[in-house]
Design a protein around this motif. Structure first.
Motif, PDB file in Angstrom:
ATOM      1  N   PRO A  33       0.824  -1.216   0.000  1.00  0.00           N
ATOM      2  CA  PRO A  33       0.000   0.000   0.000  1.00  0.00           C
ATOM      3  C   PRO A  33       0.853   1.259   0.000  1.00  0.00           C
ATOM      4  N   GLN A  34       0.340   2.306  -0.630  1.00  0.00           N
ATOM      5  CA  GLN A  34       1.003   3.597  -0.615  1.00  0.00           C
ATOM      6  C   GLN A  34       0.882   4.208   0.777  1.00  0.00           C
ATOM      7  N   SER A  36      -0.343   6.104   3.742  1.00  0.00           N
ATOM      8  CA  SER A  36      -1.669   6.551   4.185  1.00  0.00           C
ATOM      9  C   SER A  36      -2.821   5.997   3.348  1.00  0.00           C
ATOM     10  N   GLU A  37      -2.575   5.031   2.493  1.00  0.00           N
ATOM     11  CA  GLU A  37      -3.629   4.505   1.632  1.00  0.00           C
ATOM     12  C   GLU A  37      -4.732   3.811   2.434  1.00  0.00           C
ATOM     13  N   GLN A  38      -4.386   3.172   3.538  1.00  0.00           N
ATOM     14  CA  GLN A  38      -5.364   2.399   4.295  1.00  0.00           C
ATOM     15  C   GLN A  38      -5.652   2.986   5.683  1.00  0.00           C
TER      16      GLN A  38
END
Length: 63
Positions: A33-34, A36-38
């Motif tokens: 995940p990038q 702060s994506e989740q």
């Protein structure tokens, strides 16, 4: 043992899969995940209300 994952804004990236699989099932491998994506999803699963998440965003505590 090599597989490709989709890269953000570029050509797919080749990576190596772990050599040991105990259950002989084909594993699903995706990109990491990038940043702060989740964050929102994790906070919601931890019980935070949406208003609290918005307040954290507004204060700059989370992206």
């Amino acid at each position: 043992m090599l597989f490709e994952v989709e890269a953000m804004g570029g050509a797919p990236i080749k990576l190596a899969r772990g050599p040991v699989q105990f259950d002989h099932a084909r594993g699903e491998t995706t990109r990491a995940p990038q940043t702060s994506e989740q964050t929102e999803l994790v906070l919601m699963e931890a019980g935070s209300e949406w208003d609290n998440i918005e307040a954290l965003k507004a204060s700059g505590a989370i992206a």
